[in-house]
Design an enzyme around this catalytic site. Structure first.
Site, PDB file in Angstrom:
ATOM      1  N   LYS A 107     -10.976  83.323   5.342  1.00  0.00           N
ATOM      2  CA  LYS A 107     -12.235  82.853   5.931  1.00  0.00           C
ATOM      3  C   LYS A 107     -12.738  81.640   5.128  1.00  0.00           C
ATOM      4  O   LYS A 107     -11.920  80.865   4.641  1.00  0.00           O
ATOM      5  CB  LYS A 107     -13.247  84.004   5.995  1.00  0.00           C
ATOM      6  CG  LYS A 107     -12.615  85.261   6.624  1.00  0.00           C
ATOM      7  CD  LYS A 107     -13.568  86.354   6.925  1.00  0.00           C
ATOM      8  CE  LYS A 107     -12.805  87.518   7.561  1.00  0.00           C
ATOM      9  NZ  LYS A 107     -13.698  88.585   7.988  1.00  0.00           N
ATOM     10  N   HIS A 125     -10.282  84.706  16.389  1.00  0.00           N
ATOM     11  CA  HIS A 125     -10.934  85.655  15.478  1.00  0.00           C
ATOM     12  C   HIS A 125     -12.350  85.926  15.986  1.00  0.00           C
ATOM     13  O   HIS A 125     -13.012  85.022  16.512  1.00  0.00           O
ATOM     14  CB  HIS A 125     -10.967  85.088  14.050  1.00  0.00           C
ATOM     15  CG  HIS A 125     -11.406  86.123  13.061  1.00  0.00           C
ATOM     16  ND1 HIS A 125     -12.731  86.431  12.869  1.00  0.00           N
ATOM     17  CD2 HIS A 125     -10.696  86.948  12.253  1.00  0.00           C
ATOM     18  CE1 HIS A 125     -12.807  87.404  11.961  1.00  0.00           C
ATOM     19  NE2 HIS A 125     -11.592  87.732  11.570  1.00  0.00           N
ATOM     20  N   GLU A 135      -8.423  93.923  16.079  1.00  0.00           N
ATOM     21  CA  GLU A 135      -9.473  94.020  15.073  1.00  0.00           C
ATOM     22  C   GLU A 135     -10.768  94.519  15.704  1.00  0.00           C
ATOM     23  O   GLU A 135     -11.520  93.716  16.297  1.00  0.00           O
ATOM     24  CB  GLU A 135      -9.740  92.648  14.442  1.00  0.00           C
ATOM     25  CG  GLU A 135      -8.555  92.072  13.707  1.00  0.00           C
ATOM     26  CD  GLU A 135      -8.988  91.102  12.612  1.00  0.00           C
ATOM     27  OE1 GLU A 135      -8.646  91.338  11.460  1.00  0.00           O
ATOM     28  OE2 GLU A 135      -9.703  90.131  12.926  1.00  0.00           O
ATOM     29  N   GLU A 165     -15.078  86.178  14.542  1.00  0.00           N
ATOM     30  CA  GLU A 165     -16.117  85.290  13.998  1.00  0.00           C
ATOM     31  C   GLU A 165     -16.129  83.954  14.724  1.00  0.00           C
ATOM     32  O   GLU A 165     -17.193  83.374  14.965  1.00  0.00           O
ATOM     33  CB  GLU A 165     -15.898  85.106  12.486  1.00  0.00           C
ATOM     34  CG  GLU A 165     -16.284  86.370  11.720  1.00  0.00           C
ATOM     35  CD  GLU A 165     -15.536  86.592  10.427  1.00  0.00           C
ATOM     36  OE1 GLU A 165     -14.934  85.639   9.894  1.00  0.00           O
ATOM     37  OE2 GLU A 165     -15.535  87.745   9.949  1.00  0.00           O
ATOM     38  N   ASN A 180      -6.578  86.709   5.619  1.00  0.00           N
ATOM     39  CA  ASN A 180      -7.514  85.769   6.222  1.00  0.00           C
ATOM     40  C   ASN A 180      -8.625  85.503   5.210  1.00  0.00           C
ATOM     41  O   ASN A 180      -9.508  86.328   5.023  1.00  0.00           O
ATOM     42  CB  ASN A 180      -8.073  86.386   7.515  1.00  0.00           C
ATOM     43  CG  ASN A 180      -9.171  85.544   8.128  1.00  0.00           C
ATOM     44  OD1 ASN A 180      -9.360  84.388   7.750  1.00  0.00           O
ATOM     45  ND2 ASN A 180      -9.895  86.113   9.084  1.00  0.00           N
ATOM     46  N   SER A 223     -11.295  96.025   7.480  1.00  0.00           N
ATOM     47  CA  SER A 223     -11.470  96.828   6.261  1.00  0.00           C
ATOM     48  C   SER A 223     -10.178  97.475   5.765  1.00  0.00           C
ATOM     49  O   SER A 223     -10.203  98.600   5.257  1.00  0.00           O
ATOM     50  CB  SER A 223     -12.574  97.874   6.469  1.00  0.00           C
ATOM     51  OG  SER A 223     -13.813  97.222   6.715  1.00  0.00           O
ATOM     52  N   GLY A 252     -15.205  93.669   7.773  1.00  0.00           N
ATOM     53  CA  GLY A 252     -16.125  93.398   6.670  1.00  0.00           C
ATOM     54  C   GLY A 252     -17.173  94.475   6.453  1.00  0.00           C
ATOM     55  O   GLY A 252     -18.148  94.270   5.735  1.00  0.00           O
TER      56      GLY A 252
HETATM   57  P1  PGA Z   1     -11.942  92.552   6.513  1.00  0.00           P
HETATM   58  O1  PGA Z   1     -11.701  91.329   7.534  1.00  0.00           O
HETATM   59  O2  PGA Z   1     -10.581  93.003   6.025  1.00  0.00           O
HETATM   60  O3  PGA Z   1     -12.786  91.983   5.411  1.00  0.00           O
HETATM   61  O4  PGA Z   1     -12.632  93.643   7.280  1.00  0.00           O
HETATM   62  C1  PGA Z   1     -10.645  91.350   8.455  1.00  0.00           C
HETATM   63  C2  PGA Z   1     -10.679  90.097   9.326  1.00  0.00           C
HETATM   64  O5  PGA Z   1     -11.770  89.605   9.639  1.00  0.00           O
HETATM   65  O6  PGA Z   1      -9.622  89.578   9.716  1.00  0.00           O
END
Ligand code: PGA
Length: 253
Positions: A14, A98, A170, A100, A12, A215, A176
């Site tokens: 983003k 997601h 998630e 976000e 992903n 992560s 993140g």
């Molecule tokens: P990350 O993001 O691996 O940077 O923690 C995962 C995601 O948001 O799908």
């Protein structure tokens, strides 16, 4: 895999990578994943790079997913993109829900209820994200949250298509942050999600792929991917470099 589910590693991106940067990434990625026969690989670039990525990855094992989609075919929805528009480009699927998008852009379970079946109708794979906040985990509300999201978001998916959906668990506190869920937490939550699907259809529960996200890095991927109910990973930060993303793909194979 002995359970018959092919692992999926999805990157992903983003709001990262221009078209030129995306092209450079895919050129570096393809040779690195060419022999990962047992693994499905997907990248999820911005809408603007989708067409270029589909063309560059054509004939390879790398699939291309959008990061969002609208549930209508067309209409007065400024700034939105329809499933048909994605299909026309030969995009394979779309991330929906997601955290976000839920937290920053107001994506609701009600909208997801329409988006998931709409994607399936258009021949696109939905990659539905679910997961709890840190406060919800601390309050012991993780299962309640997952039950609510899975129940609402998949409500309109007919039983015979439930197994086609990909679900990414998630935990929001792990996205993140560098704070990865422990193997016990990831396994417990993914098994719970599978049981929720199983309450609708046992056959779908055996088929549905459940990814862990939050992560995931080359050095923790193998342990997470070995868990019985984890069928792959949704990778953010570590998907931005071809080398680290390919290392995670290798850990799944
Ligand atoms: P990350 O993001 O691996 O940077 O923690 C995962 C995601 O948001 O799908």
């Amino acid at each position: 895999m002995s359970n018959g589910r092919r692992p999926l590693i999805a990157g992903n991106w983003k709001m990262h990578k221009t078209v030129a940067e995306a092209e450079a990434f895919v050129a570096a990625l393809l040779p690195r994943v060419a022999t990962a026969d047992a693994v499905d690989v997907a990248i999820c670039p911005s809408f603007l790079s989708l067409g270029a990525m589909v063309d560059s990855a054509r004939g390879s094992r790398v699939e291309v997913y959008a990061q969002n989609v609208h549930y209508e075919d067309a209409g007065a929805f400024t700034g939105e993109v329809s499933p048909q528009m994605l299909s026309e480009l030969d995009v394979h699927g779309a991330i929906v829900g997601h955290s976000e998008r839920r937290e920053l852009f107001g994506e609701t379970d009600r909208a997801l209820q329409l988006k998931v079946p709409k994607l399936l109708d258009a021949g696109l794979k939905p990659l539905l994200c679910v997961g709890e906040t840190e406060a919800e985990r601390e309050a012991g509300d993780t299962e309640r949250k997952l039950r609510h999201q899975i129940g609402e978001d998949l409500e309109r998916v007919p039983e015979e298509l439930l197994g086609e959906v990909v679900i990414a668990y998630e935990p929001i506190w792990a996205i993140g942050t560098g704070l990865v869920a422990t193997p016990e937490q990831a396994q417990e939550a993914c098994a719970f999600v599978r049981a929720l699907v199983g309450s609708r259809s046992e056959e779908a529960a055996q088929r549905v792929r459940i990814l862990y996200g939050g992560s995931v890095k080359p050095d923790n991927a193998a342990e997470l991917l070995a868990l019985p109910d984890v069928d792959g990973a949704l990778v953010g930060g570590a998907s931005l470099e071809a080398e680290s993303f390919a290392a995670i793909v290798a850990a799944a194979g």
